[in-house]
Every structure is written in structure tokens, then in C-alpha cells.
Design a protein around this motif. Structure first.
Motif, mmCIF file in Angstrom:
data_model
loop_
_atom_site.group_PDB
_atom_site.id
_atom_site.type_symbol
_atom_site.label_atom_id
_atom_site.label_comp_id
_atom_site.label_asym_id
_atom_site.label_seq_id
_atom_site.Cartn_x
_atom_site.Cartn_y
_atom_site.Cartn_z
ATOM 1 N N ARG A 199 0.934 -1.123 0.017
ATOM 2 C CA ARG A 199 0.114 0.054 0.028
ATOM 3 C C ARG A 199 1.039 1.544 0.208
ATOM 4 O O ARG A 199 0.555 2.054 -0.560
ATOM 5 C CB ARG A 199 -0.832 -0.099 1.230
ATOM 6 N N LEU A 200 1.833 1.274 0.659
ATOM 7 C CA LEU A 200 2.742 2.352 0.743
ATOM 8 C C LEU A 200 3.344 2.720 -0.303
ATOM 9 O O LEU A 200 3.558 3.607 -0.990
ATOM 10 C CB LEU A 200 3.871 2.043 2.055
ATOM 11 N N ILE A 201 3.875 1.626 -1.135
ATOM 12 C CA ILE A 201 4.484 1.643 -2.218
ATOM 13 C C ILE A 201 3.808 2.464 -3.312
ATOM 14 O O ILE A 201 4.084 3.169 -4.229
ATOM 15 C CB ILE A 201 5.196 0.462 -2.798
ATOM 16 N N LEU A 202 2.407 1.722 -3.443
ATOM 17 C CA LEU A 202 1.361 2.224 -4.411
ATOM 18 C C LEU A 202 1.174 3.963 -4.012
ATOM 19 O O LEU A 202 0.991 4.517 -4.952
ATOM 20 C CB LEU A 202 0.015 1.586 -4.139
ATOM 21 N N THR A 203 1.080 4.110 -2.777
ATOM 22 C CA THR A 203 0.637 5.595 -2.530
ATOM 23 C C THR A 203 1.861 6.512 -2.822
ATOM 24 O O THR A 203 1.502 7.509 -3.271
ATOM 25 C CB THR A 203 0.489 5.624 -0.851
ATOM 26 N N THR A 204 3.154 5.953 -2.781
ATOM 27 C CA THR A 204 4.377 6.803 -3.199
ATOM 28 C C THR A 204 4.514 6.810 -4.553
ATOM 29 O O THR A 204 5.707 7.468 -5.066
ATOM 30 C CB THR A 204 5.714 6.521 -2.208
ATOM 31 N N GLY A 205 3.758 6.165 -5.405
ATOM 32 C CA GLY A 205 4.188 6.149 -6.968
ATOM 33 C C GLY A 205 5.181 5.404 -7.225
ATOM 34 O O GLY A 205 6.019 5.731 -8.310
ATOM 35 N N PHE A 206 5.409 4.128 -6.549
ATOM 36 C CA PHE A 206 6.606 3.230 -6.903
ATOM 37 C C PHE A 206 7.876 3.810 -6.814
ATOM 38 O O PHE A 206 8.912 3.252 -7.481
ATOM 39 C CB PHE A 206 6.419 2.603 -8.370
ATOM 40 N N GLU A 207 8.156 4.724 -5.851
ATOM 41 C CA GLU A 207 9.449 5.248 -5.575
ATOM 42 C C GLU A 207 10.455 4.369 -5.316
ATOM 43 O O GLU A 207 10.342 3.397 -4.402
ATOM 44 C CB GLU A 207 9.516 6.459 -4.637
ATOM 45 N N ASP A 208 11.740 4.392 -5.713
ATOM 46 C CA ASP A 208 12.592 3.329 -5.458
ATOM 47 C C ASP A 208 13.852 4.108 -4.848
ATOM 48 O O ASP A 208 15.169 4.123 -5.501
ATOM 49 C CB ASP A 208 12.962 2.515 -6.584
#
Length: 157
Positions: free
Chosen positions: A126-135
Motif C-alpha cells: 500500500r505504501l509503495i502504491l501511495t508513493t508512486g513506486f518510488e525506489d
């Protein structure tokens, strides 16, 4: 035919139609074809992200219920998400959902159900989705934490 027959087998060389089409003038160069394919993928990206979001929502619902029957559904949903995420540029999302697949596979094989570890993975998704897949470094630290959960499951008999 039998052995000693006077009609030996004949071989025919078949030339695929694509070989002739490649030699025709015009058409697209490889770079142009790749650019067109990338553009077509970009058109599908929004619906793919929507599908990933819906999958995470299904996982979140299962995690809230925490039933044994629901646990059996986690792996198939995660595997479906991994298939989509691997096709698009989702960076840490793919790695996190792959880790969830590993986790649930190992838990299921050992006959265990660990909703807490699954919940941590789903929250990461969920967090990764929310942050736009930031790596970046925070995503890598989170992925390291997910890997440690999988290793802990491996080490526990």
C-alpha cells in the motif's frame, strides 16, 4: 516405405512467410517498433495500476478477516499482482509482492499461518502504491525488512 525401397525420403526446405516480409521495403525499424510498443504499454499503465490497487485492497480485506480460508487466497492474489507488476515499471512493488509470494509459499508448505508477517507485506505494498513506486533508500530499507521476515519464516521449524 520399407527398407530397401527405391523411393528415398525427400526433404523440403520451407521458407517462412515472415522471411519474405522482412525483406520488403518500408515498414518499421526495430527502434520504431520498440517505441510503439512502449507507447502502447504506457496507454495500459493506468489500468494496470488500478488492477494493482484493487488487488492490494483484496489482500487488505483478507488480512482484516484473518481466516484460515482467506490465508489460502493470499498467494494466488499476490502471484497475479506479481505478474502485472513485473510487466510494468513498478520497482519496489514487484519486489515486495514477490516477497509476499515467497512468504506465503513457505508458510503454507510448513502448515503455518502468520497473518502478522502478511500484514506487514500488504502495508508495504500500500505504501509503495501511495508513493508512486518510488525506489529510493526508504523503499530499499523496507524491502530489506520484508526479506528478513521471509528469512525468519525459513529459520523457524
Amino acid at each position: 516405405m520399407t527398407a530397401g525401397s527405391e523411393n528415398p525420403a525427400r526433404l523440403f526446405k520451407v521458407r517462412p512467410a515472415i522471411a519474405d516480409q522482412i525483406r520488403l521495403p518500408g515498414g518499421k525499424k526495430v527502434g520504431e517498433a520498440v517505441a510503439a510498443a512502449d507507447a502502447a504499454l504506457d496507454d495500459q499503465r493506468a489500468s494496470a495500476v488500478e488492477g494493482l490497487t484493487q488487488g492490494v485492497e483484496r489482500l487488505e480485506a483478507l488480512c482484516r478477516e484473518r481466516s484460515d480460508d482467506g490465508f489460502a487466497s493470499v498467494y494466488p492474489i499476490a502471484a497475479n499482482l506479481a505478474g502485472t507488476a513485473g510487466f510494468f515499471e513498478t520497482g519496489p512493488f514487484y519486489k515486495a509482492v514477490y516477497s509476499l509470494c515467497e512468504l506465503t509459499e513457505k508458510l503454507t508448505a510448513s502448515g503455518r499461518c502468520d497473518w502478522s508477517s502478511v500484514d506487514v507485506h500488504i502495508r508495504a505494498l500500500r505504501l509503495i502504491l501511495t508513493t508512486g513506486f518510488e525506489d529510493g533508500p526508504p523503499a530499499r530499507a523496507m524491502l530489506d525488512g520484508l526479506s528478513s521476515l521471509v528469512r525468519r519464516v525459513e529459520a523457524t521449524p
